[in-house]
Design a protein around this motif. Structure first.
Motif, mmCIF file in Angstrom:
data_model
loop_
_atom_site.group_PDB
_atom_site.id
_atom_site.type_symbol
_atom_site.label_atom_id
_atom_site.label_comp_id
_atom_site.label_asym_id
_atom_site.label_seq_id
_atom_site.Cartn_x
_atom_site.Cartn_y
_atom_site.Cartn_z
ATOM 1 N N SER A 291 0.826 -1.212 0.000
ATOM 2 C CA SER A 291 0.000 0.000 0.000
ATOM 3 C C SER A 291 0.859 1.261 0.000
ATOM 4 N N LEU A 292 2.003 1.218 0.737
ATOM 5 C CA LEU A 292 2.898 2.368 0.734
ATOM 6 C C LEU A 292 3.483 2.610 -0.658
ATOM 7 N N GLY A 293 3.841 1.531 -1.343
ATOM 8 C CA GLY A 293 4.366 1.688 -2.699
ATOM 9 C C GLY A 293 3.354 2.335 -3.626
ATOM 10 N N GLU A 294 2.082 1.893 -3.512
ATOM 11 C CA GLU A 294 1.047 2.518 -4.334
ATOM 12 C C GLU A 294 0.881 3.993 -4.000
ATOM 13 N N SER A 295 0.943 4.311 -2.678
ATOM 14 C CA SER A 295 0.813 5.718 -2.279
ATOM 15 C C SER A 295 1.989 6.550 -2.786
ATOM 16 N N ILE A 296 3.190 5.965 -2.744
ATOM 17 C CA ILE A 296 4.376 6.684 -3.226
ATOM 18 C C ILE A 296 4.267 6.947 -4.725
ATOM 19 N N ASN A 297 3.815 5.949 -5.477
ATOM 20 C CA ASN A 297 3.643 6.158 -6.915
ATOM 21 C C ASN A 297 2.602 7.237 -7.204
ATOM 22 N N GLU A 298 1.511 7.227 -6.415
ATOM 23 C CA GLU A 298 0.489 8.251 -6.593
ATOM 24 C C GLU A 298 1.038 9.639 -6.276
ATOM 25 N N ALA A 299 1.864 9.731 -5.189
ATOM 26 C CA ALA A 299 2.462 11.015 -4.837
ATOM 27 C C ALA A 299 3.437 11.477 -5.918
ATOM 28 N N ARG A 300 4.194 10.531 -6.496
ATOM 29 C CA ARG A 300 5.126 10.897 -7.552
ATOM 30 C C ARG A 300 4.379 11.441 -8.776
ATOM 31 N N ARG A 301 3.282 10.762 -9.125
ATOM 32 C CA ARG A 301 2.489 11.250 -10.253
ATOM 33 C C ARG A 301 1.892 12.630 -9.970
ATOM 34 N N LYS A 302 1.455 12.828 -8.724
ATOM 35 C CA LYS A 302 0.867 14.115 -8.368
ATOM 36 C C LYS A 302 1.920 15.222 -8.409
ATOM 37 N N ILE A 303 3.152 14.914 -7.967
ATOM 38 C CA ILE A 303 4.239 15.896 -8.025
ATOM 39 C C ILE A 303 4.535 16.274 -9.470
ATOM 40 N N GLY A 304 4.583 15.271 -10.350
ATOM 41 C CA GLY A 304 4.818 15.574 -11.760
ATOM 42 C C GLY A 304 3.702 16.415 -12.364
ATOM 43 N N ARG A 305 2.460 16.105 -11.965
ATOM 44 C CA ARG A 305 1.335 16.886 -12.480
ATOM 45 C C ARG A 305 1.388 18.328 -11.990
ATOM 46 N N LEU A 306 1.753 18.528 -10.712
ATOM 47 C CA LEU A 306 1.855 19.885 -10.173
ATOM 48 C C LEU A 306 2.969 20.670 -10.865
ATOM 49 N N LYS A 307 4.087 19.999 -11.138
ATOM 50 C CA LYS A 307 5.177 20.681 -11.847
ATOM 51 C C LYS A 307 4.735 21.129 -13.235
ATOM 52 N N GLU A 308 4.008 20.250 -13.930
ATOM 53 C CA GLU A 308 3.517 20.626 -15.261
ATOM 54 C C GLU A 308 2.558 21.811 -15.181
ATOM 55 N N GLU A 309 1.679 21.808 -14.169
ATOM 56 C CA GLU A 309 0.746 22.928 -14.023
ATOM 57 C C GLU A 309 1.488 24.230 -13.732
ATOM 58 N N ILE A 310 2.524 24.173 -12.881
ATOM 59 C CA ILE A 310 3.304 25.382 -12.581
ATOM 60 C C ILE A 310 3.986 25.901 -13.849
ATOM 61 N N THR A 311 4.553 24.982 -14.627
ATOM 62 C CA THR A 311 5.214 25.397 -15.873
ATOM 63 C C THR A 311 4.219 26.010 -16.849
ATOM 64 N N GLN A 312 3.065 25.374 -16.992
ATOM 65 C CA GLN A 312 2.048 25.925 -17.880
ATOM 66 C C GLN A 312 1.579 27.300 -17.411
ATOM 67 N N ARG A 313 1.409 27.438 -16.078
ATOM 68 C CA ARG A 313 0.975 28.729 -15.541
ATOM 69 C C ARG A 313 2.000 29.817 -15.838
ATOM 70 N N HIS A 314 3.281 29.457 -15.671
ATOM 71 C CA HIS A 314 4.341 30.419 -15.931
ATOM 72 C C HIS A 314 4.374 30.800 -17.413
ATOM 73 N N GLU B 179 3.312 17.787 -1.082
ATOM 74 C CA GLU B 179 3.425 16.460 -1.681
ATOM 75 C C GLU B 179 4.853 15.924 -1.595
ATOM 76 N N LYS B 180 5.826 16.793 -1.737
ATOM 77 C CA LYS B 180 7.219 16.353 -1.602
ATOM 78 C C LYS B 180 7.501 15.881 -0.196
ATOM 79 N N THR B 181 6.989 16.645 0.821
ATOM 80 C CA THR B 181 7.184 16.223 2.219
ATOM 81 C C THR B 181 6.506 14.881 2.467
#
Length: 728
Positions: free
Chosen positions: A591-614, A646-648
């Motif tokens: 379950s932790l591995g699944e949560s970590i993968n979900e957090a990694r995907r969410k971090i990547g999505r947030l980075k893309e949104e920040i770049t698009q916003r900029h 999400e990084k924390t």
């Protein structure tokens, strides 16, 4: 290794009749080194005293006066260097002097008369003449022609020279490997098998050179040119190759701009020429100083290319061309001073021998193939590719000749290829089968078969059967004792629980009926019952092996005893607890591995949104012709705060997963140790029980009461089958 200083020679250019000749003298005493003395008379102007030197004296290996011929220049200067190149040493000949002093005439020669050929064409003729005479070696010759114009390298043998401008041609670049060897990129090598081909390459390169008319010379070369002959030689059958190269360098002449009065493109060329010659002089000065640690080879392309020629693995010769006209006396003195500094440089030329890389590759490939064959023979791995028809026919011929050979010590050599070995066995089997069916030798084969089926002698069979019965009696006695203990436990449990619960438990704890604890000895022996029992025994054996991990070589009775022993062992509760904990940790880690993968995907999505916003903010500023606002964007700040959260969270879960991994590995280690300990204690207990049974109640020798088996083929077949099953 040959250690020698750079050889320096001087050549005086014939003067023009209109120009006033300077005063000089040549001293060629046989006992002393030849010397050139230049005399400058003092000028008395307006009564002032002139304390300037009147005489300058310079020493050379040899000095060639104005009447020297091109043939004499070649015989004394170039021929010894060419001979050393044929022997395997690197060589360099370069001409140095002011513009219009005869450098190009000395190196390349004149185009008017055949006798005016220079060092390059004469050297090519001499080398190919020697190659034709020497038939004991195989020679290969390659030619390259480099031009350095305005500190940029160009390939003069590039076929695109005629159709392209100089700026469109690929530039030759200097590359250096970790061993400080120089490699020239975009410089082509052309093979020349005859003197005619080499001379054609020379003429092609001379046509592409940069030549311009200057006040000092009607056809002044405006670039440095390096004509290189690459020579390799090898004796037939030898793996050693000698490689040597000969640089024939025609340097552009230095000139004083104030004196010549050039401008425009000629001025730019003169600046680059003087700069590169200045860097050459810096290298010469640095090499002549004994305790100098750094030599500035990389300052210019010319010094980088000629690194080996200046203080390296090369036999170098310099020709100082002098124009001793009165207007050029100062430049001639400067050239002589430069030559004296060059004479202080010591080179160390070594014989350039190496192993032929092609032969080395072939030898290594053969060695690799042999090692692969040995490895395939040891590991038994078969190759995927099948043998060809030619290989199969060759193998069959070898087998036929081997069988027909009457020599008992003859061998069948097929190599270490498992495919060939298997094919040999199949072919031999086929031959034996055909001979058995069609040939007259059927009786010997049947006799051999009977001998094989007879098996061991009668006494050995009886001895092995006694040992088998002894082992089975011990197992039965141990199991009976264990069943009695289980029965007693079940009876004690009946007093403390109801009959409804006690009866199933007793039936589960004992594999035999309660009233018949020794049911193992009174099993019916009918054929259907035996078949059913054998299937049940096989199923229980496989089930016990899956549950306990006990080795397959245990008998069924011993496996059942091990199961009961493990159930009653003190460490069984600990093993089961560790299993449950391990199961929980595995599920938690999943379950932790699944949560970590979900957090990694969410971090990547947030980075893309920040770049698009900029990007949107920048595009909006460009479209509205305004600058990007200095105040932070609240939407971007919100996204960045979510990203930090999400990084924390990702870091926390990752550390937890890392700790879980360590805990899981530790639990697995504990379980492995407990299983090993349980197996050892069971083996010790089993041996102790078997020993005590042998001491207290020795088994009855059944063979004293049993008649020997009749010697029939059926009985012999049954005994051999029983022994083979026991061995398995």
């Amino acid at each position: 290794m040959v250690k020698q200083t750079i050889q320096i020679f001087a050549r005086v250019k014939p003067t023009v009749r209109k120009q006033q000749q300077g005063i000089y003298s040549i001293d060629e005493d046989e006992k002393l080194t030849p010397s050139l003395e230049i005399i400058l008379p003092r000028d008395l102007a307006d009564g002032f005293v002139n304390n300037k030197r009147e005489s300058y004296k310079f020493k050379f290996q040899r000095i060639f006066d104005q009447d020297a011929k091109q043939e004499a220049i070649f015989e004394n200067i170039a021929k010894p260097v060419a001979e050393s190149v044929l022997a395997g040493y690197n060589g360099t000949i370069f001409a140095y002097g002011q513009t219009s002093s005869g450098k190009t005439f000395t190196i390349t020669g004149g185009a008017e008369r055949y006798s005016d050929r220079g060092i390059i064409p004469r050297t090519l003729s001499y080398i190919f003449e020697q190659l034709q005479k020497d038939s004991s070696k195989i020679y290969t010759t390659h030619i390259s022609y480099l031009e350095i114009y305005n500190e940029c390298g160009y390939d003069l043998l590039d076929p695109r020279h005629e159709a392209s401008t100089l700026e469109d041609l690929p530039k030759v670049t200097v590359l250096e490997d970790p061993d400080q060897n120089i490699h020239l990129k975009n410089l082509s090598l052309h093979q020349a098998t005859t003197e005619e081909e080499a001379l054609n390459l020379l003429f092609l390169g001379d046509t592409n050179r940069m030549i311009a008319e200057t006040p000092m010379n009607q056809a002044s070369t405006r670039s440095h040119c390096i004509f290189t002959i690459h020579l390799s030689s090898k004796e037939p059958g030898s793996a050693t190759v000698r490689r040597a190269k000969l640089h024939l360098v025609d340097l552009a002449g230095s000139e004083r701009v104030a004196k010549t009065g050039v401008g425009g493109q000629l001025l730019t060329e003169a600046k680059y020429i003087n700069l590169s010659l200045h860097y050459l002089e810096q290298v010469i000065v640095a090499l002549s100083e004994k305790h100098r640690s750094h030599i500035p080879y990389r300052n210019s392309m010319m010094t980088s290319v000629l690194r080996d020629s200046l203080g390296g693995n090369c036999m170098t010769t310099m020709i100082a061309t002098l124009s001793l006209e009165k207007r050029n006396i100062d430049e001639s003195i400067s050239t002589c001073r430069f030559a004296q500094r060059v004479a202080l440089i010591r080179n160390e030329a070594v014989l350039n021998e190496e192993i032929d890389p092609r032969l080395m590759i072939l030898r290594l490939q053969k060695e690799i193939q042999e090692l692969k064959d040995e490895l395939a023979l040891v590991t038994g791995e078969q190759r995927t590719e099948a043998l060809t028809e030619a290989e199969l026919l060759q193998l069959e011929k070898l087998i036929t000749s081997f069988l027909e050979d009457q020599d008992p010590e003859s061998k069948l050599e097929v190599g270490a290829d498992m495919r060939k070995i298997h094919h040999c066995f199949h072919y031999l089997k086929k031959l034996l089968t055909d001979k058995k069916i069609h040939g007259p030798s059927r009786a010997p084969f049947s006799e051999v078969k009977d001998q094989v089926n007879q098996g061991p002698s009668t006494e050995e069979e009886y001895k092995k059967l006694r040992e088998i019965l002894q082992q089975r009696d011990n197992e039965i006695n141990i199991l009976v004792n264990m069943l009695k203990k289980e029965k007693k436990k079940a009876q004690d449990a009946l007093h403390s629980s109801s009959m409804d619960r006690g009866e199933p438990r007793r039936s589960q704890s004992s594999p035999f009926p309660p009233g018949n604890p020794e049911g193992l000895r009174t099993l019916p022996l009918s054929a259907p019952t035996q078949a059913q029992d054998s299937s049940v025994i096989q199923y229980r054996s496989s089930l016990l092996h899956r549950k306990t991990g006990v080795r397959e070589e245990m008998s069924l009775g011993r496996q059942e005893a091990f199961e009961i022993f493990k159930r009653d062992h003190a460490d069984s509760v600990t093993i089961e607890d560790n299993k449950q904990i391990l199961k929980q940790r595995f599920s938690e880690a999943k379950s932790l591995g699944e949560s970590i993968n979900e957090a990694r995907r969410k971090i990547g999505r947030l980075k893309e949104e920040i770049t698009q916003r900029h990007v949107q903010q920048v595009a909006l500023g460009i479209s509205e012709n305004t600058t990007v606002p200095s105040a932070p964007d609240p939407m971007e700040e919100k996204l960045r705060s979510q990203l930090e959260e999400e990084k924390t969270r990702y870091k926390t879960m990752f550390m937890r997963l890392k700790a879980l991994k360590v805990e899981i590995e530790h639990l697995q280690l504990l379980m492995d140790k407990a299983k090993v300990k349980l197996q050892k204690e069971f083996d010790a207990w089993w041996a102790e029980e078997a020993t005590s049974l042998q001491v207290n109640s020795p088994p009855v020798n059944l063979f004293n009461h049993v008649k020997p088996f009749p010697q029939t083929p059926e009985s012999q077949h049954k005994r051999s089958q029983l022994l083979s099953n026991q061995r398995q």
